[in-house]
Motif scaffolding. Sequence first.
Motif, PDB file in Angstrom:
ATOM      1  N   VAL A  36     -11.743   8.808  12.016  1.00 43.24           N
ATOM      2  CA  VAL A  36     -11.627   9.486  10.612  1.00 43.24           C
ATOM      3  C   VAL A  36     -10.309   8.600  10.278  1.00 43.24           C
ATOM      4  CG1 VAL A  36     -11.152  11.697   9.217  1.00 43.24           C
ATOM      5  CG2 VAL A  36     -12.087  11.555  11.450  1.00 43.24           C
ATOM      6  N   ALA A  37     -10.362   8.433   8.451  1.00 41.00           N
ATOM      7  CA  ALA A  37      -9.510   7.667   7.638  1.00 41.00           C
ATOM      8  C   ALA A  37      -7.942   8.851   7.875  1.00 41.00           C
ATOM      9  CB  ALA A  37     -10.278   7.593   6.317  1.00 41.00           C
ATOM     10  N   TYR A 112     -15.278   8.365  -0.350  1.00 36.01           N
ATOM     11  CA  TYR A 112     -15.368   7.063   0.362  1.00 36.01           C
ATOM     12  C   TYR A 112     -14.664   7.080   1.295  1.00 36.01           C
ATOM     13  CZ  TYR A 112     -13.886   2.796  -0.638  1.00 36.01           C
ATOM     14  OH  TYR A 112     -13.636   1.099  -0.985  1.00 36.01           O
ATOM     15  N   ASP A 113     -13.668   7.564   1.334  1.00 33.19           N
ATOM     16  CA  ASP A 113     -12.901   6.873   2.831  1.00 33.19           C
ATOM     17  C   ASP A 113     -14.531   7.627   3.867  1.00 33.19           C
ATOM     18  OD1 ASP A 113     -11.883  10.133   3.859  1.00 33.19           O
ATOM     19  OD2 ASP A 113     -12.059  10.240   1.866  1.00 33.19           O
ATOM     20  N   GLN A 114     -15.149   8.331   3.773  1.00 32.71           N
ATOM     21  CA  GLN A 114     -16.702   9.177   5.452  1.00 32.71           C
ATOM     22  C   GLN A 114     -17.593   7.765   4.913  1.00 32.71           C
ATOM     23  OE1 GLN A 114     -16.522  12.864   2.933  1.00 32.71           O
ATOM     24  NE2 GLN A 114     -16.153  13.790   4.824  1.00 32.71           N
ATOM     25  N   LEU A 115     -17.611   7.220   3.315  1.00 34.73           N
ATOM     26  CA  LEU A 115     -18.459   6.407   3.176  1.00 34.73           C
ATOM     27  C   LEU A 115     -17.478   4.730   4.139  1.00 34.73           C
ATOM     28  CD1 LEU A 115     -19.474   6.233  -0.478  1.00 34.73           C
ATOM     29  CD2 LEU A 115     -20.418   6.979   1.928  1.00 34.73           C
ATOM     30  N   LEU A 116     -16.289   4.454   4.411  1.00 35.43           N
ATOM     31  CA  LEU A 116     -15.402   3.871   4.910  1.00 35.43           C
ATOM     32  C   LEU A 116     -16.005   3.784   6.551  1.00 35.43           C
ATOM     33  CD1 LEU A 116     -12.508   3.004   2.590  1.00 35.43           C
ATOM     34  CD2 LEU A 116     -14.551   1.277   2.610  1.00 35.43           C
ATOM     35  N   ARG A 117     -15.929   5.085   6.601  1.00 34.23           N
ATOM     36  CA  ARG A 117     -16.288   4.975   8.294  1.00 34.23           C
ATOM     37  C   ARG A 117     -17.046   5.221   8.994  1.00 34.23           C
ATOM     38  NH1 ARG A 117     -16.115  10.982  11.891  1.00 34.23           N
ATOM     39  NH2 ARG A 117     -15.541   9.909  13.568  1.00 34.23           N
ATOM     40  N   GLN A 151     -10.138   4.376  -5.096  1.00 36.28           N
ATOM     41  CA  GLN A 151     -10.653   3.578  -3.489  1.00 36.28           C
ATOM     42  C   GLN A 151     -10.141   1.771  -3.177  1.00 36.28           C
ATOM     43  OE1 GLN A 151     -14.033   1.857  -5.106  1.00 36.28           O
ATOM     44  NE2 GLN A 151     -15.330   4.172  -4.974  1.00 36.28           N
ATOM     45  N   ARG A 152      -9.394   0.998  -3.983  1.00 38.74           N
ATOM     46  CA  ARG A 152      -8.431   0.390  -3.198  1.00 38.74           C
ATOM     47  C   ARG A 152      -7.481   0.716  -2.460  1.00 38.74           C
ATOM     48  NH1 ARG A 152      -7.810  -4.864  -4.204  1.00 38.74           N
ATOM     49  NH2 ARG A 152      -9.332  -5.296  -6.225  1.00 38.74           N
ATOM     50  N   ALA A 153      -6.451   1.738  -2.624  1.00 34.36           N
ATOM     51  CA  ALA A 153      -5.550   2.434  -1.405  1.00 34.36           C
ATOM     52  C   ALA A 153      -6.106   2.585  -0.069  1.00 34.36           C
ATOM     53  CB  ALA A 153      -4.516   3.108  -2.647  1.00 34.36           C
ATOM     54  N   VAL A 154      -7.436   3.404  -0.847  1.00 32.01           N
ATOM     55  CA  VAL A 154      -8.137   3.763   0.393  1.00 32.01           C
ATOM     56  C   VAL A 154      -8.379   2.712   1.127  1.00 32.01           C
ATOM     57  CG1 VAL A 154      -9.580   5.671   1.618  1.00 32.01           C
ATOM     58  CG2 VAL A 154      -8.381   6.186  -0.368  1.00 32.01           C
TER      59      VAL A 154
END
Length: 228
Positions: A36-37, A112-117, A151-154
Motif C-alpha cells: 500500500v502506498a 490514484y495511489d491505489q491505481l499505482l499499486r 499525481q506527480r508527488a504520489v
Amino acid sequence: MNRIRASFAAVALATAACSQAMPAAVAAEETVRAPVADRISRESEGLKNAYFAGGCFWGVEAVFSHVPGVTSAVSGYHGGNAATAKYDIVSSGVSQHAETVKVTYDPKIVRYDQLLRIFFSVVHDPTQLNRQGPDRGAHYRSALIPVSADQRAVARAYIDQLEAADIWDRPIVTKIETAKRFYPAEPYHQDFAHKNPRHSYIVRWDAPKVAALRRLLPQHHRSSFKTG
C-alpha cells in the motif's frame, strides 16, 4: 471492395500488434503484491484521468477496465505528435510515442495511489527496459504521466517506496514523463482483450494479468468489464 480490404487490413494489424515472436526464454511479466502506498492521493471530487504506459496497451487496458471506480480505459499513444500517432508508425519504433492507456476514475472509489499499486503489482514488470514480455522497443516503455502536482508527488513517492522495499531483483526503470497530448488508438485496438478473449496473445499474456488482479488484489477487481 476497398472498404472490405481496409477492414481486413485493420484486423491484420490488430493480430500483429503486441505479438512479435520472441525467444522462449523471455518470461512473462512478474506479478507481485506491491505494498500500500505510504503517500495517499488528495484529489478533489469528480472524475479524474491518469495515464499509464506499461507495454502492450491491450493488457494495461484490460486490467484497469476490471477495477471498481474506473469509468473508462482507452488505449492510445503518448509522447509524440499527431502525425506519428498511428499504429503502423508507433510500432515501427520511429516515433516518440509509448503505447499508453488513459484511465478515467472516480477517486471516491479508487484513488490514484491505489491505481499505482495495481499498475506495479499486476499490469507490468517495472524492471524491463523498453520492453514487456515478448514485445520490445521504446514504445513499450514503462512510464507514468502525471497530470497534476498531486499525481506527480504520489507517483515519485511510490517509486521511491518500491525501490526501498527491494521487491524486485533488478532496478525499477519506470520513468515519470511530462504530460503531452494523448491520442486514442485506432478503434480495432479498443477493448481488444474483451472482444478477443481467445486470441493467442490475450490468452498467453493478458488474461493472466486480470486473473492476478482478482487473486492478489480482490478488493480492486470486478468481474464486469468497463469499456472505453
